[in-house]
Each structure stands twice: as structure tokens, then as C-alpha cells.
Enzyme design. Structure first.
Site, PDB file in Angstrom:
ATOM      1  N   ALA A  66      -2.875   1.213   2.654  1.00  0.00           N
ATOM      2  CA  ALA A  66      -2.750   0.299   3.581  1.00  0.00           C
ATOM      3  C   ALA A  66      -2.597  -0.996   2.769  1.00  0.00           C
ATOM      4  O   ALA A  66      -2.865  -0.889   1.716  1.00  0.00           O
ATOM      5  CB  ALA A  66      -3.998   0.133   4.412  1.00  0.00           C
ATOM      6  N   GLY A 111      -3.979   5.269   2.637  1.00  0.00           N
ATOM      7  CA  GLY A 111      -3.057   5.266   3.850  1.00  0.00           C
ATOM      8  C   GLY A 111      -1.827   6.213   3.472  1.00  0.00           C
ATOM      9  O   GLY A 111      -1.284   6.630   4.517  1.00  0.00           O
ATOM     10  N   GLU A 114      -2.781   9.785   3.475  1.00  0.00           N
ATOM     11  CA  GLU A 114      -2.910  10.098   4.767  1.00  0.00           C
ATOM     12  C   GLU A 114      -1.648  10.246   5.449  1.00  0.00           C
ATOM     13  O   GLU A 114      -1.448  11.121   6.419  1.00  0.00           O
ATOM     14  CB  GLU A 114      -3.816   8.975   5.534  1.00  0.00           C
ATOM     15  N   GLU A 134     -10.380   4.299  -1.216  1.00  0.00           N
ATOM     16  CA  GLU A 134     -10.916   3.321  -0.283  1.00  0.00           C
ATOM     17  C   GLU A 134     -12.626   2.942  -0.779  1.00  0.00           C
ATOM     18  O   GLU A 134     -13.047   1.687  -0.651  1.00  0.00           O
ATOM     19  CB  GLU A 134     -11.045   4.015   1.026  1.00  0.00           C
TER      20      GLU A 134
HETATM   21  N1  CO8 Z   1      -1.809  -3.393  -0.865  1.00  0.00           N
HETATM   22  C1  CO8 Z   1      -0.834  -4.360  -1.060  1.00  0.00           C
HETATM   23  N2  CO8 Z   1      -0.289  -4.457  -2.103  1.00  0.00           N
HETATM   24  C2  CO8 Z   1      -0.267  -3.390  -3.195  1.00  0.00           C
HETATM   25  C3  CO8 Z   1      -0.962  -2.227  -2.805  1.00  0.00           C
HETATM   26  C4  CO8 Z   1      -1.733  -1.974  -1.555  1.00  0.00           C
HETATM   27  N3  CO8 Z   1      -2.347  -0.984  -1.093  1.00  0.00           N
HETATM   28  N4  CO8 Z   1      -1.015  -1.223  -3.975  1.00  0.00           N
HETATM   29  C5  CO8 Z   1      -0.052  -2.137  -4.824  1.00  0.00           C
HETATM   30  N5  CO8 Z   1       0.159  -3.465  -4.357  1.00  0.00           N
HETATM   31  C6  CO8 Z   1       1.191  -4.389  -4.762  1.00  0.00           C
HETATM   32  C7  CO8 Z   1       0.349  -5.244  -6.158  1.00  0.00           C
HETATM   33  O1  CO8 Z   1      -0.579  -6.071  -5.506  1.00  0.00           O
HETATM   34  C8  CO8 Z   1       1.248  -5.812  -6.791  1.00  0.00           C
HETATM   35  O2  CO8 Z   1       1.922  -6.730  -6.376  1.00  0.00           O
HETATM   36  P1  CO8 Z   1       1.770  -8.154  -7.121  1.00  0.00           P
HETATM   37  O3  CO8 Z   1       2.903  -7.911  -8.090  1.00  0.00           O
HETATM   38  O4  CO8 Z   1       2.310  -9.121  -6.049  1.00  0.00           O
HETATM   39  O5  CO8 Z   1       0.598  -8.551  -7.735  1.00  0.00           O
HETATM   40  C9  CO8 Z   1       2.344  -4.674  -6.934  1.00  0.00           C
HETATM   41  O6  CO8 Z   1       2.135  -3.698  -5.595  1.00  0.00           O
HETATM   42  C10 CO8 Z   1       2.472  -3.683  -8.096  1.00  0.00           C
HETATM   43  O7  CO8 Z   1       1.142  -3.067  -8.344  1.00  0.00           O
HETATM   44  P2  CO8 Z   1       0.343  -3.210  -9.570  1.00  0.00           P
HETATM   45  O8  CO8 Z   1       0.729  -4.504 -10.245  1.00  0.00           O
HETATM   46  O9  CO8 Z   1      -1.156  -3.004  -9.176  1.00  0.00           O
HETATM   47  O10 CO8 Z   1       0.850  -1.726 -10.214  1.00  0.00           O
HETATM   48  P3  CO8 Z   1       0.057  -0.853 -11.296  1.00  0.00           P
HETATM   49  O11 CO8 Z   1       1.027   0.051 -11.871  1.00  0.00           O
HETATM   50  O12 CO8 Z   1      -0.714  -1.660 -12.336  1.00  0.00           O
HETATM   51  O13 CO8 Z   1      -1.006  -0.151 -10.464  1.00  0.00           O
HETATM   52  C11 CO8 Z   1      -1.663   1.179  -8.430  1.00  0.00           C
HETATM   53  C12 CO8 Z   1      -0.427   1.000  -9.396  1.00  0.00           C
HETATM   54  C13 CO8 Z   1      -2.716   2.128  -9.429  1.00  0.00           C
HETATM   55  C14 CO8 Z   1      -1.165   2.028  -7.247  1.00  0.00           C
HETATM   56  C15 CO8 Z   1      -2.348  -0.108  -8.029  1.00  0.00           C
HETATM   57  O14 CO8 Z   1      -1.487  -0.812  -7.357  1.00  0.00           O
HETATM   58  C16 CO8 Z   1      -3.457   0.152  -6.984  1.00  0.00           C
HETATM   59  O15 CO8 Z   1      -4.664   0.519  -7.281  1.00  0.00           O
HETATM   60  N6  CO8 Z   1      -3.336  -0.219  -5.853  1.00  0.00           N
HETATM   61  C17 CO8 Z   1      -3.955  -0.076  -4.486  1.00  0.00           C
HETATM   62  C18 CO8 Z   1      -4.463   1.306  -4.036  1.00  0.00           C
HETATM   63  C19 CO8 Z   1      -5.289   1.390  -3.036  1.00  0.00           C
HETATM   64  O16 CO8 Z   1      -6.533   0.907  -3.270  1.00  0.00           O
HETATM   65  N7  CO8 Z   1      -4.837   2.137  -2.057  1.00  0.00           N
HETATM   66  C20 CO8 Z   1      -5.846   2.170  -0.861  1.00  0.00           C
HETATM   67  C21 CO8 Z   1      -5.679   0.921   0.180  1.00  0.00           C
HETATM   68  S1  CO8 Z   1      -7.109   1.049   1.442  1.00  0.00           S
HETATM   69  C22 CO8 Z   1      -6.320   2.063   2.398  1.00  0.00           C
HETATM   70  O17 CO8 Z   1      -5.164   2.635   2.402  1.00  0.00           O
HETATM   71  C23 CO8 Z   1      -6.994   2.404   3.625  1.00  0.00           C
HETATM   72  C24 CO8 Z   1      -6.614   2.815   4.851  1.00  0.00           C
HETATM   73  C25 CO8 Z   1      -7.431   2.843   6.163  1.00  0.00           C
HETATM   74  C26 CO8 Z   1      -7.406   1.424   6.378  1.00  0.00           C
HETATM   75  C27 CO8 Z   1      -8.107   1.198   7.629  1.00  0.00           C
HETATM   76  C28 CO8 Z   1      -7.882  -0.069   8.271  1.00  0.00           C
HETATM   77  C29 CO8 Z   1      -8.790  -1.298   8.105  1.00  0.00           C
END
Ligand code: CO8
Length: 263
Positions: A66, A111, A114, A134
């Protein structure tokens, strides 16, 4: 309707739905869910689409979860509503009457994982990574993951993955039965389309019944599932698919299914 965050194309009966926000690693924001729900309702009514493939744009991610950037402003009620919206969209996809294949070409986190779990099966590249991060955000999964994951791999392994937030690679996901097959990254899409092509040649009514029996059966007792199976088996005898499939076998030719779900 023009889409901003998804791309949809149909080729030879295969619909390819691509989540298209590569700069945010295809993270799912409310607009993306809205577009997916509109598209999936259309796919459900579109007889041209015999198989759906779900994938993510770019080489790095399927869907990295998400969109975390929308979280800070959310109230508990809005959080709940966002989770319910995501759950509805993934259930809509899961309940399509056609096979849905997840083509996981990179990170499938939160997500994104999922979304893949709501597909009928997952094909992954060797570079794919799966995980539920999460708890590192102080959250729990919200789009059906706490329910679909334990049904697939058992409660203990599901808890281990969700509690640790550990990311696993495609080989480990294959060993756990999460993923059906793993391919080198440059062959994943082609191999997914090849399997999708095979599925377009199968009887659409039989596929729909099969999917329903397996999915509904898994939620009930063995006896209820067998009753559903017997009912579906019986219904096949009234279908054009079954008449064509059996005739083709007896006449030593390949079956030609009409592609209609109406009979
Ligand atoms: N949301 C928003 N932006 C994201 C997300 C995300 N989930 N993942 C990556 N991005 C963005 C980064 O912010 C970055 O953007 P910017 O350059 O503008 O800062 C761009 O994508 C590239 O990402 P990174 O620079 O971080 O790339 P890396 O290669 O260094 O890392 C990763 C890749 C490991 C995938 C890292 O991006 C990461 O950890 N991302 C987050 C993953 C995460 O935590 N996902 C779970 C989110 S929570 C969820 O899904 C819950 C679902 C249910 C929610 C219920 C609703 C309330």
C-alpha cells in the site's frame, strides 16, 4: 474511462493488468484501487477475456505494498475503510469466473503480496521477493493477507513471516508452496503468457466451476466441499463445454470451446 495508474491490454483472450506507478514501486493508493475496481467489473462482463494476468510495471517491483505516503493523514476510521476497500477489490479479482495469474517480477510486499495471494496462482521471477513488512510500520496486513496466507501455508509459517517481517526469495516461496513456478527474470512474462494461452484453450465453464469448488471448498468442511464438487460435476453434464470436450476426445480431435460462460 482513461486510467492513470493501471494499464490494461487484451491479446488473444488474455487480459494483462499492469499496475503502473514504477517510480513508487507500483504502490497501491486509493486511485489505483478505484481504477482496479472499475477495470475488474468490466473484465467480469467481458467475454473476450478468458484469462487475467496481474503484473507490475518496471523491472524492480510487482507491487511494494500500500502507498505508505497516504498513511500519515489517516484516522482509524479511514484506515479501516481503506483496508475494506482493498479487501473488496482483491475479492473481486479472486471471484472472477476466469483464471487469474500473478506474474511477480520483483518486490511483492505487504499489499502487493496480498494482491498476488488473491490470484489463482503465482509465477515469479528469480528476482522476486515476498514479505509482510507491516509490523515494521506498526501495522498489520489489511488487504486479506492474514486470512489468505495461513490458508495457503499454515498458521505457524504465516505467523513467522508476518511477525518477523522477513523477506523471502522466490526459491523459498516455491518451497513453501506460495509460488507455483519460478523463471529467470527475462523469461517470466513469456512463460506466464504461455500458461495463460494454455488456459484459454480449456473449457471456460469447467474452469469457472473448478475455481469455485476449490475456493469455496477450502473455506468449509471436507464433506461440504465434496457436495459442491458433486453438484459442479453434475452441472457439467448440461454444458456445451462437456459435450464438446467429450465429443472431441471420442472423435480423436482437439476440442474447440466456444468461450462463453453462459452455458
Ligand atoms: N509506498 C509508497 N512509496 C513507496 C513504497 C510504498 N509501499 N515502496 C517504495 N516506495 C517508493 C519510495 O518511497 C521511493 O520513492 P522516492 O524516490 O520518491 O523516495 C521509490 O518507491 C523507490 O523506493 P526505494 O528508494 O525505497 O527503493 P529501494 O530499492 O531502496 O528499496 C524496498 C525497495 C525494499 C521495496 C523499499 O522501497 C521498501 O521497503 N518499501 C516499502 C515496503 C513496505 O513496507 N510495504 C508495505 C506497505 S504497508 C501495506 O502494504 C499494508 C497493506 C494494508 C494496509 C491497510 C490500510 C490501512
Amino acid at each position: 474511462m482513461g486510467y492513470e495508474n493501471i494499464v490494461f491490454e487484451v491479446q488473444s483472450g488474455i487480459g494483462v493488468l499492469t499496475i503502473n506507478r514504477p517510480r513508487a514501486l507500483n504502490a497501491l493508493n486509493p486511485q489505483t484501487f478505484y481504477e482496479m475496481s472499475v477495470l475488474l467489473e468490466r473484465v467480469r462482463e467481458d467475454a473476450r477475456v478468458r484469462v487475467l494476468v496481474l503484473t507490475g510495471a518496471g523491472e524492480k517491483a510487482f507491487v511494494a505494498g500500500a502507498d505508505i505516503k497516504v498513511f500519515p493523514s489517516m484516522t482509524p476510521l479511514q484506515g479501516r475503510q481503506f483496508a475494506e476497500k482493498g479487501q473488496r477489490v482483491f475479492s473481486l479479482m479472486e471471484e472472477l469466473p476466469i483464471p487469474v495469474i500473478a506474474c511477480v517480477n520483483g518486490f511483492a510486499l505487504g499489499g502487493g503480496f496480498e494482491a498476488a495471494l488473491a490470484c489463482d496462482f503465482i509465477y515469479a521471477s528469480e528476482t522476486a521477493r515476498f514479505g509482510f513488512p507491516e509490523v515494521t510500520l506498526g501495522l498489520v496486513p489489511g488487504f486479506g493477507g492474514t486470512q489468505r496466507l495461513p490458508r495457503l501455508i499454515g498458521r505457524a509459517r504465516a505467523k513467522e513471516l508476518c511477525m518477523s517481517a522477513e523477506m523471502i526469495d522466490a526459491r523459498r516461496a516455491l518451497e513453501m508452496g506460495l509460488v507455483a513456478r519460478v523463471f529467470p527474470a527475462d523469461r517470466l512474462f513469456e512463460e506466464t503468457m504461455k500458461m495463460a494461452g494454455v488456459l484459454t484453450s480449456r473449457g471456460p465453464n469447467a474452469l469457472r466451476s473448478l475455481k469455485r469448488v476449490i475456493d469455496r471448498g477450502a473455506d468449509g468442511t471436507f464433506q461440504t466441499g465434496c457436495a459442491l464438487e458433486a453438484e459442479a460435476f453434475g452441472n457439467c453434464f448440461g454444458s456445451r463445454d462437456m459435450k464438446e470436450g467429450v465429443s472431441a476426445f471420442l472423435e480423436k480431435r482437439l476440442p474447440v470451446f466456444r468461450g462463453s460462460l453462459s452455458d
